[in-house]
Structures are given as C-alpha cells and as structure tokens.
Design a protein around this motif. Structure first.
Motif, PDB file in Angstrom:
ATOM      1  N   GLN A   1      22.638  16.553  13.802  1.00  0.00           N
ATOM      2  CA  GLN A   1      22.466  15.461  14.752  1.00  0.00           C
ATOM      3  C   GLN A   1      23.503  15.546  15.875  1.00  0.00           C
ATOM      4  O   GLN A   1      23.189  15.334  17.045  1.00  0.00           O
ATOM      5  CB  GLN A   1      22.589  14.118  14.027  1.00  0.00           C
ATOM      6  CG  GLN A   1      21.429  13.804  13.089  1.00  0.00           C
ATOM      7  CD  GLN A   1      21.693  12.574  12.256  1.00  0.00           C
ATOM      8  OE1 GLN A   1      22.367  12.641  11.236  1.00  0.00           O
ATOM      9  NE2 GLN A   1      21.184  11.436  12.697  1.00  0.00           N
TER      10      GLN A   1
ATOM     11  N   ALA B   1      16.309   7.844  12.634  1.00  0.00           N
ATOM     12  CA  ALA B   1      17.155   9.022  12.421  1.00  0.00           C
ATOM     13  C   ALA B   1      17.967   8.858  11.149  1.00  0.00           C
ATOM     14  O   ALA B   1      18.182   7.740  10.658  1.00  0.00           O
ATOM     15  CB  ALA B   1      18.080   9.222  13.613  1.00  0.00           C
TER      16      ALA B   1
ATOM     17  N   GLN C   1      23.506   7.022  14.924  1.00  0.00           N
ATOM     18  CA  GLN C   1      23.015   7.916  15.967  1.00  0.00           C
ATOM     19  C   GLN C   1      23.580   7.520  17.336  1.00  0.00           C
ATOM     20  O   GLN C   1      23.967   8.376  18.134  1.00  0.00           O
ATOM     21  CB  GLN C   1      21.488   7.887  16.010  1.00  0.00           C
ATOM     22  CG  GLN C   1      20.860   8.979  16.858  1.00  0.00           C
ATOM     23  CD  GLN C   1      21.099  10.361  16.275  1.00  0.00           C
ATOM     24  OE1 GLN C   1      21.200  10.533  15.059  1.00  0.00           O
ATOM     25  NE2 GLN C   1      21.218  11.349  17.152  1.00  0.00           N
TER      26      GLN C   1
END
Length: 248
Positions: free
Chosen positions: A4, A91, A98
């Motif tokens: 990520q 996510a 995030q």
C-alpha cells in the motif's frame, strides 16, 4: 502495508510527473507571496522592521504548517469527487490507515517543497542561516501540531466534503498571527502554535531553544495530534453509521 505504501509513492510520483507545471507555478506563487508580505511589513513598520531572516523563517513555518494542514481533507475531498472514497474504506486496514499512508507521502513532499522555498528565499534576500545540530527536533513539534489539525480538518471533510472556503478563511487569519512571532514575547508560549513556530525559528537559526518553550511546543503538538485522531475516528464511525461515506 508495504504494498500500500509503495502504491501511494507511485501515485504521488505520477501526479508530480503529470502536473509538474501546476506544481512549478505553485512554487512561484509561494515565493511571490512572501515578497508581497515583506514589502507590506516594510511599508507599515518602517521604524521597527523585523529581521528579514526571522520573516523568512516564520513564513517557512507558515508554509510548512499550511502544507500539512490541508493534506488529509484534500485527500478525502478528491476521492469523494472521483467516487473512490469507498474504495479507500475497503483497503486493507480501512480508510484511516490508507489516508494516513497517503498523508505521510504528501507530508514528505511538503517538507521537500518547503525546503526548496526556504533556499530560494534565502538566496533572494541574501540571508544566511546556521542550523543548530539538533534542528530536526526543533521542527518536530510544528509537524506534529500541523498533523493533528490536519486530522481534525479531515474529520470535517468526511462529513461536509467541501470546506475549501473555511481553509481560505483560516489561512488569512494565520498569516498575521504567525508573522507576529517575529517579535517574540514570553507570554506567547501560551498561545496556540506560537511555541512551535518559535522553536523552529530558533533551531533553524542556530540559537538555543528555552526548555519551557520546547516543552510547551511539544505538549501542544501531542494534544492536537490526539484531538485530531479522536475527531477523525469518531467522524468516520458516524458517516459509516449514517451511510454518508460515498456521497458528495
């Protein structure tokens, strides 16, 4: 989480590459903005003109603060406009993690941009600085405080979405407030954000920071960070419960 983070880095680099003209113009505007402030201050207070290097450092502190201040709300607004805000919520780790990852990347870019602005202003004004060896510690309270307020503004953006006019109002209120710190007085240690800006100015000019000023700055930063985190988490729970997350 590393994947990520890598994706957010790639997104930021792609944005810089695609919109480099806008970023360059923004840098130019920041420099011109300082010159407008410098000319105005010289015209108004000719008999008690603050040291130019102090003005440069306080303006840099203001730019750094505002850069962090808008990051999280900007992220939430842009994703709401694009219809991808719910994607962030799906996510791994959820929306808050995030957003914090993306804010960390954008915050790093803000630090780089602010450093470039500082170098340009020092070259244009002919000022020279002697950084204290521990200057990052002097910068830390301001960054923490700015992040805390960014989280609080992100909480407002989650619910109200469009808060750009509020940003403009706060920005104009902060300009004279920050500039007043060039004439530091002991009572200012109790004012919001005052010790954080003063600690940064002293550390970047090679001067010692009084212990009471630094402790006040650090305590303010931590309290703002805790308050911002609390507000964002509570507002996130509220918009999910009311089904407002994906609307604009």
């Amino acid at each position: 989480m590393l994947n990520q983070l890598r994706a957010e880095v790639n997104l930021a680099l792609a944005s810089l590459r695609l919109y480099w003209v806008n970023n360059l113009v923004g840098l130019f505007v920041d420099v011109v903005y300082f010159y407008a402030i410098l000319v105005a201050v010289r015209a108004v207070v000719q008999d008690a003109l603050p040291n130019t290097s102090s003005l440069v450092l306080i303006y840099t502190a203001l730019q750094l603060f505002l850069g962090f201040y808008v990051t999280i709300a900007f992220i939430l607004r842009e994703d709401a406009v694009q219809g991808t805000l719910e994607h962030l919520a799906l996510a791994r780790g959820g929306l808050v993690r995030q957003v914090l990852l993306r804010a960390g990347i954008l915050g790093t870019l803000v630090l780089i941009q602010t450093s470039v602005i500082l170098i340009i202003l020092l070259l244009l004004t002919g000022q020279r600085l002697t950084f204290a060896p521990w200057w990052p510690l002097g910068l830390l309270p301001l960054v923490i405080a700015a992040l805390g307020l960014a989280l609080a503004m992100g909480a407002l953006a989650l619910y109200f979405r469009q808060i750009s006019s509020f940003y403009t109002l706060v920005q104009f209120l902060l300009i004279p407030y920050f500039l007043s710190f060039t004439q530091w007085q002991p009572y200012m240690v109790y004012l919001p954000l005052a010790p954080t800006a003063h600690a940064m100015r002293l550390s970047l000019s090679g001067q010692p920071v009084p212990l009471d000023v630094y402790l006040g700055a650090f305590l303010q930063g931590v309290l703002l960070l805790l308050l911002g985190s609390f507000l964002l988490l509570r507002m996130y729970a509220l918009v999910r419960r009311r089904g407002l997350l994906g609307r604009y």
